[in-house]
Design an enzyme around this catalytic site. Structure first.
Site, mmCIF file in Angstrom:
data_model
loop_
_atom_site.group_PDB
_atom_site.id
_atom_site.type_symbol
_atom_site.label_atom_id
_atom_site.label_comp_id
_atom_site.label_asym_id
_atom_site.label_seq_id
_atom_site.Cartn_x
_atom_site.Cartn_y
_atom_site.Cartn_z
ATOM 1 N N LYS A 115 79.841 49.271 -50.959
ATOM 2 C CA LYS A 115 79.110 49.998 -52.001
ATOM 3 C C LYS A 115 79.867 51.219 -52.509
ATOM 4 O O LYS A 115 79.770 51.580 -53.696
ATOM 5 C CB LYS A 115 77.725 50.386 -51.492
ATOM 6 C CG LYS A 115 76.758 49.206 -51.380
ATOM 7 C CD LYS A 115 75.391 49.657 -50.904
ATOM 8 C CE LYS A 115 74.356 48.547 -51.025
ATOM 9 N NZ LYS A 115 74.674 47.360 -50.212
ATOM 10 N N GLU A 199 71.753 59.001 -51.831
ATOM 11 C CA GLU A 199 71.382 58.947 -53.240
ATOM 12 C C GLU A 199 69.975 59.509 -53.410
ATOM 13 O O GLU A 199 69.176 59.482 -52.474
ATOM 14 C CB GLU A 199 71.362 57.501 -53.753
ATOM 15 C CG GLU A 199 72.691 56.835 -53.902
ATOM 16 C CD GLU A 199 72.558 55.402 -54.418
ATOM 17 O OE1 GLU A 199 73.588 54.850 -54.835
ATOM 18 O OE2 GLU A 199 71.445 54.844 -54.382
ATOM 19 N N HIS A 234 63.101 43.788 -48.887
ATOM 20 C CA HIS A 234 64.244 44.030 -49.774
ATOM 21 C C HIS A 234 64.929 42.738 -50.219
ATOM 22 O O HIS A 234 66.069 42.768 -50.658
ATOM 23 C CB HIS A 234 65.275 44.957 -49.105
ATOM 24 C CG HIS A 234 64.724 46.307 -48.744
ATOM 25 N ND1 HIS A 234 64.524 47.294 -49.687
ATOM 26 C CD2 HIS A 234 64.315 46.818 -47.565
ATOM 27 C CE1 HIS A 234 64.027 48.363 -49.085
ATOM 28 N NE2 HIS A 234 63.883 48.101 -47.800
ATOM 29 N N ARG A 291 79.435 36.192 -56.363
ATOM 30 C CA ARG A 291 79.135 34.781 -56.078
ATOM 31 C C ARG A 291 78.054 34.317 -57.029
ATOM 32 O O ARG A 291 77.531 35.088 -57.837
ATOM 33 C CB ARG A 291 78.641 34.628 -54.639
ATOM 34 C CG ARG A 291 77.465 35.549 -54.334
ATOM 35 C CD ARG A 291 76.827 35.273 -53.001
ATOM 36 N NE ARG A 291 75.919 36.322 -52.583
ATOM 37 C CZ ARG A 291 74.686 36.493 -53.039
ATOM 38 N NH1 ARG A 291 74.198 35.670 -53.951
ATOM 39 N NH2 ARG A 291 73.912 37.463 -52.586
#
Length: 494
Positions: A115, A199, A234, A291
């Site tokens: 990330k 964040e 999630h 992908r």
């Protein structure tokens, strides 16, 4: 490209093989001992066993897959999704073996697989980011100070994370140190990498992703968005295309940003750039999946493109056959992931035998699956049975068809997410388009499906009573007419 080995199983393996067959390309299935009788094994031109049931002894062993290619003479590998599909080391092994990987470069996988490096690549094109840190942070005091500057609530995220692992929401400064330690510990145990960053926490986010395609000639396009906000743990359960909240201007800007993210790593093949959208419809880069996505069928339905065929053509070195301005959205599509899970028991897997398995049919209905009646759902792999997709001229028609298809889908022997899908589609928040990634937490509680079933049972009981009453009235009226048409027909067809 004459023969493709599909390094996967189940519905995605079948889905890839069908497109390859239409292109005149032979296919090879690989299978574990648990999948010896699987549909993808029977469908392929050739099949080869690559190990015992556990995936770390079969589908995750890259060298076994390379050997299978050499044995069968396959010259290309399609990894599907999951397993080795985003494994940069495997991509290098394929290249070193002189084989073609139907996917992006190892370098693109590597950058976008972390990330922090993904954020750095995206920042080079000024892609909007959620306020936070751009680097891994390990010093708790420094992290606390940065968190205070950004403002609470804060989200601590694992750099190598996925599926919600290594992620913690922190609402106040006094909670920060403990939650940071927990996030680092989970990141190490899940990914072998304890790097975390912080964040600002977007409290009511929508999850919007953009499908991109890039060829080896520098051409990159986007195929519009998918709304993926209905999730549990999630992970997505229902997706649709297009989103019901994006304006044409926001859609165009998100598409441009997605293409730039792909361009930052010279991306080739099919990929997905994911964003979060806040309450004011501001969007921020989240990550890129290198992908084919599980939910790719909804994009195929609204664009008329076969994404697997596009992947194969790109891997063969062909240029994209269209420009961005030639692409357009037509209609609306919804996908429900049919999992062998019990929604009433926190969506826990419910493994067993498919005693009954009959799929819905009819106009605008597509089922991508890898099972048939009598088969067992293996305990070793993801519990998804099928993907149920419906298409309509607009969102309402797609929803109506999905509800009809759910009613026609007949599965017994295990619990599934079919009833949960009906609950979502009939909920006012979904129907109005006013929902976010907290849909399940806000609206779905234990007993929700039971209450729905009780309502349906009551309606059915009333209908049955009315039918019985009417039937008795008809019988009384015709008691002297034993040779009526109704009676004659009934005798004829008994």
């Amino acid at each position: 490209m004459n023969k493709i080995l599909v390094a996967n199983r189940g519905e995605i393996a079948l889905r890839i093989m069908r497109s390859a067959k239409e292109m005149g390309i032979k296919t090879v299935a690989v299978f574990s001992e648990a999948d010896r009788s699987a549909l993808h094994v029977r469908y392929a031109d050739e099949a080869i066993c690559i190990g015992p049931a556990p995936s770390n002894q079969s589908y995750l062993l890259g060298h076994n897959i390379i050997t299978a290619c050499k044995t069968t003479g396959a010259d290309a590998i399609h990894p599907g999704y999951g397993f080795l599909s985003e494994n940069a080391e495997f991509a290098r092994m394929v290249k070193a073996a002189g084989l073609i990987l139907i996917g992006p470069s190892a370098e693109a996988m590597e950058v976008m697989g972390n990330k922090l490096s993904a954020k750095a690549a995206a920042l080079s094109y000024q892609i909007p980011m959620v306020p936070g840190t751009d680097q891994a942070i390990t010093d708790v005091a420094e992290a606390k100070q940065r968190a205070a500057e950004v403002g609470f609530p804060i989200l601590i995220k694992a750099a190598a994370g996925g599926g919600g692992k290594g992620m913690r929401v922190v609402n106040a400064l006094e909670e920060f140190e403990e939650q940071m330690k927990l996030a680092i510990s989970e990141a190490i145990s899940s990914f072998g990498d304890g790097a975390v960053f912080i964040e600002r926490y977007v409290s009511s986010p929508r999850h919007i992703e953009i499908q991109v395609l890039g060829d080896h000639h520098g051409n990159i396009v986007h195929l519009f968005e998918r709304e993926c906000s209905v999730q549990r743990r999630h992970q997505k359960v229902i997706e649709e295309a297009p989103s019901s909240v994006l304006t044409p201007e926001i859609r165009a800007e998100m598409g441009r940003c997605a293409v730039d993210v792909a361009r930052s790593v010279k991306y080739t093949g099919a990929g997905t750039v994911e964003f979060i959208l806040d309450e004011q419809l501001n969007f921020f880069f989240l990550e890129m999946n290198t992908r084919l996505q599980v939910e790719h069928p909804v994009t195929e339905m609204i664009t008329g493109l076969d994404l697997v065929k596009e992947q194969i053509r790109i891997a063969k070195g062909e240029a994209l056959g269209y420009r961005q301005e030639e692409l357009a959205i037509k209609g609306h599509a919804i996908e429900l992931r049919v999992y062998a899970e019990d929604p009433e028991n926190n969506f826990l897997p419910d493994i067993g035998t498919l005693k009954t398995y009959k799929t819905p049919k009819g106009n605008g209905v597509r089922v991508d699956d890898g099972f048939e009646q009598g088969m067992e759902i293996p305990i070793y792999y993801d519990p998804m049975i099928a993907k149920l997709i419906t298409y309509g001229k607009d969102r309402q028609e797609a929803i109506s068809r999905m509800l009809r298809a759910i009613d026609e889908y007949d599965i017994s022997g295990i619990q599934t997410t079919l009833n949960f899908g009906r609950f979502v589609l009939q909920h006012e928040a979904f129907a109005s388009g006013n929902f976010d990634t907290h849909f399940v937490g806000k609206y779905f509680k234990p007993g929700s499906l039971l209450n729905n079933n009780e309502d349906e049972a009551f309606i059915a009981a009333v209908a049955a009573a009315m039918f019985t009453k009417n039937k008795k009235a008809v019988a009384s009226a015709n008691v002297a007419a034993a040779t009526s048409n109704w009676t004659r027909n009934r005798k004829t067809f008994n």
